[in-house]
Design an enzyme around this catalytic site. Sequence first.
Site, short mmCIF file in Angstrom:
data_model
loop_
_atom_site.label_atom_id
_atom_site.label_comp_id
_atom_site.label_asym_id
_atom_site.label_seq_id
_atom_site.Cartn_x
_atom_site.Cartn_y
_atom_site.Cartn_z
N HIS A 105 17.45 53.21 43.05
CA HIS A 105 18.39 53.90 43.95
C HIS A 105 19.53 54.48 43.13
O HIS A 105 19.75 54.08 41.98
CB HIS A 105 18.95 52.92 44.99
CG HIS A 105 17.90 52.27 45.83
ND1 HIS A 105 17.26 52.92 46.85
CD2 HIS A 105 17.36 51.03 45.77
CE1 HIS A 105 16.38 52.10 47.40
NE2 HIS A 105 16.42 50.95 46.76
N THR A 155 14.38 47.39 29.87
CA THR A 155 15.12 48.55 30.35
C THR A 155 14.86 49.81 29.54
O THR A 155 15.23 50.90 29.97
CB THR A 155 16.64 48.26 30.32
OG1 THR A 155 17.03 48.00 28.97
CG2 THR A 155 16.99 47.06 31.20
N LYS A 156 14.25 49.63 28.34
CA LYS A 156 13.96 50.76 27.45
C LYS A 156 12.54 50.65 26.94
O LYS A 156 11.96 49.57 26.88
CB LYS A 156 14.93 50.76 26.27
CG LYS A 156 16.38 50.97 26.68
CD LYS A 156 17.30 50.94 25.51
CE LYS A 156 18.73 51.15 25.98
NZ LYS A 156 19.69 50.96 24.92
N LYS A 173 10.29 41.01 16.72
CA LYS A 173 9.53 41.21 15.48
C LYS A 173 8.41 42.22 15.72
O LYS A 173 8.06 42.53 16.84
CB LYS A 173 8.93 39.90 14.97
CG LYS A 173 7.89 39.27 15.90
CD LYS A 173 7.37 37.96 15.32
CE LYS A 173 6.34 37.33 16.23
NZ LYS A 173 5.80 36.10 15.65
#
Length: 175
Positions: A105, A155-156, A173
Site C-alpha cells: 500500500h 527487502t532487496k 556469505k
Amino acid sequence: MQSFNSLDKTLLALRKQTGEICRLFNKSPSKGNLKRIKELFAQCGEGVIIESGFHCDYGNQITIGDRSFININCTVLDAPISEGAISIGDDCLIGPNVQLLAVSHAVNPTERLNKENFAAPIIIGNNVWIGAGAIILAGVSIGDNSVIGAGSVVTKSIASNTVVAGNPAIKLKDI
C-alpha cells in the site's frame, strides 16, 4: 510498481473464488483439491508439492517450476496484473509460514485513503531454500542456489549463490 484497485467488484469476486479453493484444500488436502489449487496458477511444474495452509489471493500470475516444495502455512499475496506476478523456479524449498508479498500500500496517508494497492513481481530462482517464517517483499528477486535464513525479511534483491539472514536480510556469505 503498478497500482490496482483490489476493491473492484470483479477482483473481489475472483479473490472470493480463489479463497474458497484454498479453504477447501486446507480443510482437506486431497489430490483433487491440490489439483484445483494448481489449476489457479499460470503455470505449475511436474512434481510440485504444496502442503496444507496454503493461501493466495488470485493465483493467475503465479508460476512454479518442477519439483518445488511449499511447506505448511504459506501465504502468497499476488495480484491479478503482470506486476503482481510471483515466479518460483525449479527445485525450490519454501519453509513453513513463509510469506511472499508482491502487494503493498501507499506510505503517504492521503494516498492510502484511496485504497489503491501497489504490486511488484517477486522472482525466485532455481534451487532456492527459503527458511521458515521468512518474508519476501514486493520487487525482490532471489538468485539461483541462494539460501534465505529462517525469520528473515527480504527487502532487496539477492544475488545467486548467496546466504542471507536477518531483518532486514543481509548477506552472510557466498556459497
